[in-house]
Scaffold this motif. Structure first.
Motif, PDB file in Angstrom:
ATOM      1  N   SER A  62       0.809  -1.218   0.000  1.00 48.13           N
ATOM      2  CA  SER A  62       0.000   0.000   0.000  1.00 48.13           C
ATOM      3  C   SER A  62       0.840   1.265   0.000  1.00 48.13           C
ATOM      4  O   SER A  62       0.461   2.256  -0.592  1.00 48.13           O
TER       5      SER A  62
ATOM      6  N   MET B 116     -11.012   2.965   4.402  1.00 49.71           N
ATOM      7  CA  MET B 116      -9.955   2.073   3.926  1.00 49.71           C
ATOM      8  C   MET B 116     -10.077   0.691   4.552  1.00 49.71           C
ATOM      9  O   MET B 116      -9.712  -0.299   3.943  1.00 49.71           O
ATOM     10  N   ALA B 122      -6.048  -2.963   2.959  1.00 51.65           N
ATOM     11  CA  ALA B 122      -5.745  -1.730   3.672  1.00 51.65           C
ATOM     12  C   ALA B 122      -6.060  -1.835   5.167  1.00 51.65           C
ATOM     13  O   ALA B 122      -5.969  -0.860   5.885  1.00 51.65           O
TER      14      ALA B 122
END
Lengths: 234, 180
Positions: A62, B116, B122
């Protein structure tokens, strides 16, 4: 009496935090050795470590910006790798496939500590992708043959035999009758072709049928052909 | 095929010495993995050397991830990050200073963190968002930059054992959040 947090938390106090410290590379050499010894014996701890490695890799996926390495790197890499024969992984995995738990743990430790197991090089020169027949559903199997040694590697990528049946692998050379290469158990197999079957392999067909447990009782395929492919030079 | 399945499929072929699959795997993953090396080493040349070692390992041991139960991307990133950290420690590179702003304790998770959290990948970000900011920063420094306890102690000016206690507590909170 006040309770202070231990200034040097003993390993074993909080297994999850230990696994995280291990995944982060924060342990001293002794702690690491001790943790690895626990890993070998403790499946829960291995699962805990895998959970941390997954979460942390997600973090990297990420938050770390991708960056292209220089185009020369790929050339250097291919020059380094493909100039010399490589060791086959399947050989080191074989004990695992055969169900040897101790061997699997040794292998696991070897993987964890980045050691290479001694291996004989496997140089496949023929390959086949066995495609599913209409009866085969999503069966997908790869095969690679080192015709110098007669060694055949099989990897099942997808698909499973019907309930109560097993997969059996067949070799068909030219117009000859199919010859059984054995029942396929697990996702991977490493087989040695009989010496008499090592000739004329290029263009030969590999096929998979479903059979009763233990394999075909007749020596010839009795169930449906589920996947087939031709061996071609790689 | 999803991108993840594709990488899994490529790794299976690479394990069988399929050079074309290796080339494809390199195309799909090298930029991500190079980013991981660069973040730790902050030097393109060193990062490329490490990346080369990583892909040699991938070629030789493409199926290891099946054994230790990791997804293909997790396996690739874990190998890459650990190699880069080993290199960094061998070089004894000093830790980057920690900026005061990184350590200001503040903020509960905002709406963006909650949004998220819906995406599985995430989740770690949302859970880091639940930690005090300075603690989350230490976790990132340890993983993404490869800081050791000694590095973190030096960068924060706090005693090593204190840093360790902080970080272990943060990791336990993080794990509780991840498993919710």
């Amino acid at each position: 009496m006040s309770r202070k947090p231990p200034s040097n938390p003993p390993p074993g106090g909080a297994p999850s935090a230990d696994a995280a410290e291990y995944a982060l590379g924060l342990m001293t050499e002794n702690e690491r050795a001790e943790f690895e010894a626990r890993l070998v014996e403790d499946a829960d701890l291995r699962a805990e470590l895998a959970a941390w490695q997954t979460a942390l890799a997600d973090l990297a996926e990420s938050e770390v910006a991708p960056a292209a390495p220089s185009p020369q790197l790929r050339k250097r890499l291919e020059a380094q790798l493909f100039a010399a024969p490589r060791a086959s992984l399947w050989q080191s995995l074989w004990p695992y496939a055969a169900g040897g738990v101790a061997a699997a743990l040794v292998l696991w430790a070897a993987v964890a500590s980045d050691l290479l197991l001694p291996d004989t090089p496997l140089r496949p020169d023929l390959r086949s992708e066995l495609a599913a027949t209409p009866e085969g559903g999503n069966l997908s199997v790869l095969a690679a043959v080192d015709s110098a040694t007669g060694r055949l590697e099989i990897v099942r990528l997808d698909g499973a035999p019907p309930e109560g049946r097993v997969f059996e692998l067949w070799l068909i050379v030219g117009d000859s009758a199919p010859v059984s290469l054995g029942v396929l158990e697990g996702d991977t197999a490493l087989l040695d072709l009989p010496e008499t079957r090592r000739a004329d392999l290029a263009g030969a067909t590999l096929a998979i049928s479903d059979e009763p447990p233990g394999g075909s009782p007749t020596g010839a395929p009795t169930g449906s052909v589920r996947a087939a492919g031709t061996l071609t030079a790689s | 095929m999803t991108p993840l399945e594709e990488i899994e499929d490529l790794l299976a072929r690479v394990a069988m010495a399929d050079r074309r699959a290796f080339g494809k795997l390199y195309d799909r993953t090298s930029a991500k993995l190079f980013g991981v090396c660069l973040r730790v080493l902050n030097d393109r040349e060193e990062a490329e050397e490490v990346l080369q070692e990583v892909f040699v390992t991938v070629w030789n041991k493409a199926d290891s991830y099946r054994v230790n139960g990791l997804s293909p991307m997790t396996w690739l990133i874990t190998i890459t990050r650990n190699r880069a950290v080993d290199r960094r420690r061998a070089r004894k590179l000093p830790p980057a200073p920690i900026e005061t702003a990184d350590l200001v304790p503040d903020r509960r998770p905002g709406p963006e963190a909650a949004a998220m959290a819906r995406s599985e990948q995430a989740r770690i970000l949302a859970c880091l968002g639940e930690l005090p900011r300075a603690r989350a920063h230490l976790v990132r420094r340890a993983y993404l930059d490869g800081d050791s306890y000694a590095d973190l102690a030096q960068a924060t000016g706090v005693k090593l054992n204190t840093v360790r206690t902080w970080l272990r507590r943060s990791l336990i909170s993080l794990r509780e959040c991840l498993s919710r």
